[in-house]
Structures are given as C-alpha cells and as structure tokens.
Enzyme design. Structure first.
Site, mmCIF file in Angstrom:
data_model
loop_
_atom_site.group_PDB
_atom_site.id
_atom_site.type_symbol
_atom_site.label_atom_id
_atom_site.label_comp_id
_atom_site.label_asym_id
_atom_site.label_seq_id
_atom_site.Cartn_x
_atom_site.Cartn_y
_atom_site.Cartn_z
ATOM 1 N N LYS A 1 0.834 -1.203 0.000
ATOM 2 C CA LYS A 1 0.000 0.000 0.000
ATOM 3 C C LYS A 1 0.867 1.250 0.000
ATOM 4 C CE LYS A 1 -3.580 2.500 2.545
ATOM 5 N NZ LYS A 1 -4.572 2.478 3.644
ATOM 6 N N HIS B 1 -8.532 -27.987 -35.826
ATOM 7 C CA HIS B 1 -9.731 -27.456 -35.174
ATOM 8 C C HIS B 1 -10.096 -28.254 -33.922
ATOM 9 C CE1 HIS B 1 -10.222 -24.559 -38.304
ATOM 10 N NE2 HIS B 1 -10.376 -25.480 -39.241
#
Length: 530
Positions: free
Chosen positions: A145, A288
């Site tokens: 922080k 695919h």
C-alpha cells in the site's frame, strides 16, 4: 507510469521468509550496501549463522515473540515503519519520531506453506489452520500500500534485480516499487483464495474435500495474443503458477511467430491425446481441436506417415505432436509432406531446427518429457453468468476389465486396436467415432449431432484417403441408442466395437453385433468431449 520516477534508497530492511532460498545472498548484498537488517525467528538464525549482522525484531520492538511465534511482527514499530509517509503534508514523521518508529524501506517476506500443507496425504485440519499466515500478509499489504516509499519483495527471483538497481542507482525507482507492489498483492490474493477454497469446501472435512462454496483461482499472464478465435476478439494466454510437466502451459517455444489462440487450443488437444496413447512412438495430428490422424509405430517417422495418411487434407495447416525426439530425418519428412502451423515434441535436435528454419513462421514447441501418469486437475468453462467446473477426464479403462457382450470374443489383434481406438476417441469431440487398425486411425468422425452421421463421416474420410475400412475396429465415445449404428458398421466391414454400453437398447445392439459375427466390448465408462 510515474513521471518523476523517484528513487528511494534502502537504509533499513525487514526480512522474514519461510522459503530461505537465496536469502543469504540477498542479505549479504544489502549489508555491502550499508543496509541495516531486521529479522525474525528462523530467518534471523539462518542469517546469523552465515555471519550476517542482524537485529532481532523482538529487540527492535521491545516485545518478545509470543504464542509460539504467532505474534512477532504485529506491532506499531513494524507497521508504522512500513506505513509511515514522509510527505510534507502528512504528520507521520512527527508521530514516528515521538514513538521511536524507524522507517523500513525494504520488506522481504514470503508466507507459511499453506498450499503445500493441504496437499500432504494425512494432513489434519489443525495443521492446515496453523499454516495460515497472519503477520506475513499484514506486512506485505502494508508495504505494498505504501509503495511510494517502501519496496516489497515476495519472490526470490527478484532479489538480484533489487540489489542491482539499489547498487547502480542508489535507490529503487517508483516504477519498480509499483510493479513489485502489484506482485505482492497478487500473492496475498492467491493465498487468501486458497484458504477460502479449502475452508468453504462443501463437505466441511479436510479428508473429503468437495467443491468450495466460494471458488477463487489465479492464473499468470504469459502472453498477449494477436486475437481470439476470430480477429474481432481480443485474447491473452494465462498459465498456472506451476504448470504440470507435459502441459501446454509448461511448453517453451524455440522457433516461429507468436502463438495464436487457436494454435494454443489445438496444441493442447494434441498433447492431451498424445499423452493418452503412449509410450510407444506416436504422432497426433490435430485440426480445429480434433485429432484428424493418430498412429503408433516402431519409430516416430513411421508413426507420422500413418497419422498423416488418415486425412492428408485436414492435416494441412494442423498441429503435429510427437512423444519422442524430432530429428533432422523427421523434420525433412514432415516438410516434404505438408505445411504445419505448430509442432510439439519433448526434444528437437539442432539439426532438425536447422531444417525447420526454412519455414520461419512455423511454431516449434518443446514439451519436455511427458508424464507417465497425469495428475488430477480441474477443468473450467465460462458460461454466461457463471462457470462450469469439473474434474479433468484423466480416467482410462484397463482392457483386461472390459466386458465382452457378444458371442464372439475379440482376437488379441482386435483388442490392441480397440484399446488404441478407445484412447483416441476420448479426445475426439462428441459424438465421436474412430475406426482403427494396426495402431493407425483409419477414419474419424467428430462433433456431429447424430452418432450414425459421425460413423458415416469416419467412413467417408477413410474412402477419401484410400484407406481400407474392412477389417478395422470401431470406438464410440458413448453408447449406441439404436442398432442402426451397429448395422452401418457391419456394412463397411468393421469387425469389433468398443463402446460404454448402458443404453436401454443394449440387447438390440448386442443382437445386431451377433447377427454380423462382430465382437463387441463394453467399458462402462463414457468419454464425452464437448
């Protein structure tokens, strides 16, 4: 990101680590830079034994470590030293001076091994709870922080970078502190997520964990992708913190342009199928997300030729996966046959890479040695407004346990082909039908709404490739609801079938197989793959 990019010198550091890897290296580098070191418990002992001058945290705070070490850093002199701001608009400096709080410029912390503890085979709930770190996350969050002044390091891999930057520039930049703060919050977020997952599991007992009531997961950004399945979709690739060996997340690229979303999806399908059908030399070709050719043989060149022969048209532009080293001979053979988007193998020789260099855009991946047995994991599928979660399908039947349901028992040759076809069918999109013979896929039908149509497609593929279906075996990923699938298989010359069984119409399908003198076995295990 930060216009002024100030550099804050490190004068005082607090080091408290569970993972002692390279901590002596870090501490010695800091001492050489004139940094005062505060430390706790076991970390302080390790550093002192290495001849490093350390101030015990208890000497600094004036309070001893309490409650078996549970309380040692939860003190205003620690958190004030981390949270104190030195801006002129704040009065933190006055408060710190009044209470004897010194600034802490560098925090080096990693946490109790909660995750490793939960994975112990006979762990008790009490052990798990005891390995929930309190002081560590509190300090990390405080330092992160206040990253405008404090540098926080939670990863030994960052030790060298911090030492070099501090030595070279006499301080740590705003950008570095900001980035390290983000990494620190990611660590505490993952840590809290693991705890929440464990404690909110529905069963409520550590012996039989179920799915948690609140699910938290964290993945690490590996790369931006050009786009998703389609050009109008943005995409990125994220991996597990520790991706398992043989997974697509653990591969590394040695040649070619960047991987696309579809490349990664297809490569994962190829690796999954490849790991199933080993350990014989094998090749899987995927297009695919479906295997379009699979084979096992005495060497990977022969395996490749047989896999390619299944469907040369679909193989063009596909993904090739091998479970053995790709040599110059293999590379030359592949380039003489086809164009491939991606190739994956455990190892690729320098001579093979020299051959592949002719196709600079072709993506070449190394997987490392493939695991003999996959570890359990979970699959996630995002749906609108939610997430589907299931155990990964790592199960596979023992062919000795299959149930022969027809009058005719499969021959040994048919059993080998049935086992092979069943392993391939597991990775073909449902409804899946696989024809196979002599360790080679003869025809594959995938992703159809009707199982009979999948069988017709498998036959059509075989005909297009001039492969003989008669004498082949057939695998179906789920049961046949009607006898028409069995009749259709008999018409093209299928001699044996492997399927889960379990339909109300099983007596009819068994009768059909007997009429055609086919052998059929039930696995009692389904492998839908959507």
């Amino acid at each position: 990101m930060h216009q002024d990019n100030r550099r804050i010198p490190i004068r005082r550091a607090l080091i408290s680590v569970t993972d002692k890897n390279r901590v002596e290296y870090l501490a010695k580098g800091l001492v050489r830079a004139g940094v005062e070191i505060l430390s706790t418990g076991g970390t302080a002992r390790v550093l002192k034994e290495a001849g490093i001058t350390v101030t015990d945290i208890s000497d600094y705070t004036g309070f001893p470590e309490m409650m078996d070490g549970r309380i040692k850093t939860l003190h205003p002199k620690v958190h004030g030293g981390l949270l104190g701001r030195l801006n002129e608009d704040d009065n933190d400096s006055e408060v710190m001076e009044a209470h004897g709080i010194k600034t802490i410029d560098l925090l080096v912390v990693n946490l109790y091994p909660f995750e490793a503890t939960t994975q112990k085979p006979d762990v008790t709930l009490a052990e798990v709870i005891e390995n929930i770190d309190i002081g560590g996350p509190a300090m990390i969050r405080a330092a992160a922080k206040n990253h405008k002044r404090v540098t926080v390091v939670v990863d030994p891999d960052d030790y060298e970078m911090v030492l070099e930057e501090n030595k070279t520039y006499k301080g740590i930049s705003d950008d570095t502190r900001f980035n390290l703060a983000g990494k620190a919050f990611a660590l505490t977020a993952r840590y809290d997520g693991l705890i929440a997952n464990y404690l909110t599991a529905k069963s409520g007992t550590p012996e039989e964990l179920d799915f948690p009531e609140y699910l938290s997961q964290q993945f690490i950004h590996r790369s931006e992708l050009r786009y998703g399945e389609n050009p109008h979709q943005q995409a990125a690739f994220y991996i597990d913190k520790n991706p398992p060996a043989g997974s697509i997340g653990a591969t590394w690229q040695v040649q070619g342009i960047a991987l696309s979303y579809n490349n990664i999806n297809d490569a994962d399908a190829a690796l999954s199928c490849l790991k199933e059908i080993g350990p014989e030399p094998a090749c899987v070709i995927v297009k695919h997300a479906n295997p379009c050719g699979v084979a096992v043989e005495s060497d990977i060149e022969l395996a490749y030729l047989k896999a390619y022969a299944t469907d040369p048209t679909s193989a063009f532009g596909g993904v090739l996966a091998f479970n053995d080293t790709v040599t110059e001979k293999t590379a030359e053979l592949i380039l003489s046959k086809q164009f491939a988007e991606v190739l994956i193998a455990p190892k690729i020789t320098p001579e093979a890479l020299a051959v592949f260099a002719q196709k600079k855009r072709m993506r070449i991946l190394c997987s490392g040695d493939l695991p003999e047995k996959p570890k359990p994991w979970q699959n996630f599928k995002r749906v609108s407004g939610g997430l589907l979660v299931q155990d990964a399908d790592i199960a596979m039947i023992d062919m000795k346990a299959v149930k022969v349901v027809t009058k005719r028992t499969p021959t040994e040759e048919e059993l080998r082909d049935l086992a092979f076809a069943w392993k391939v069918a597991k990775w073909v999109k449902s409804n899946a039908i696989v024809y196979a013979k002599d360790g080679q896929t003869i025809g594959i039908g995938a992703g159809q709404m009707s199982r009979v149509v999948s069988a017709r497609i498998a036959n059509m593929k075989a005909e297009d490739a001039d492969l003989k279906v008669a004498g082949s075996v057939m695998a179906s990923d789920a049961f046949f609801p009607f006898r028409d699938g069995i009749d259709a298989a008999a018409q093209v010359g299928i001699t044996a079938i492997i399927q889960p069984g379990g339909s109300k119409k099983d007596p009819e399908t068994i009768a059909a197989a007997n009429e055609h003198n086919m052998a059929m076995v039930f696995t009692d295990m389904r492998h839908f793959n959507h």
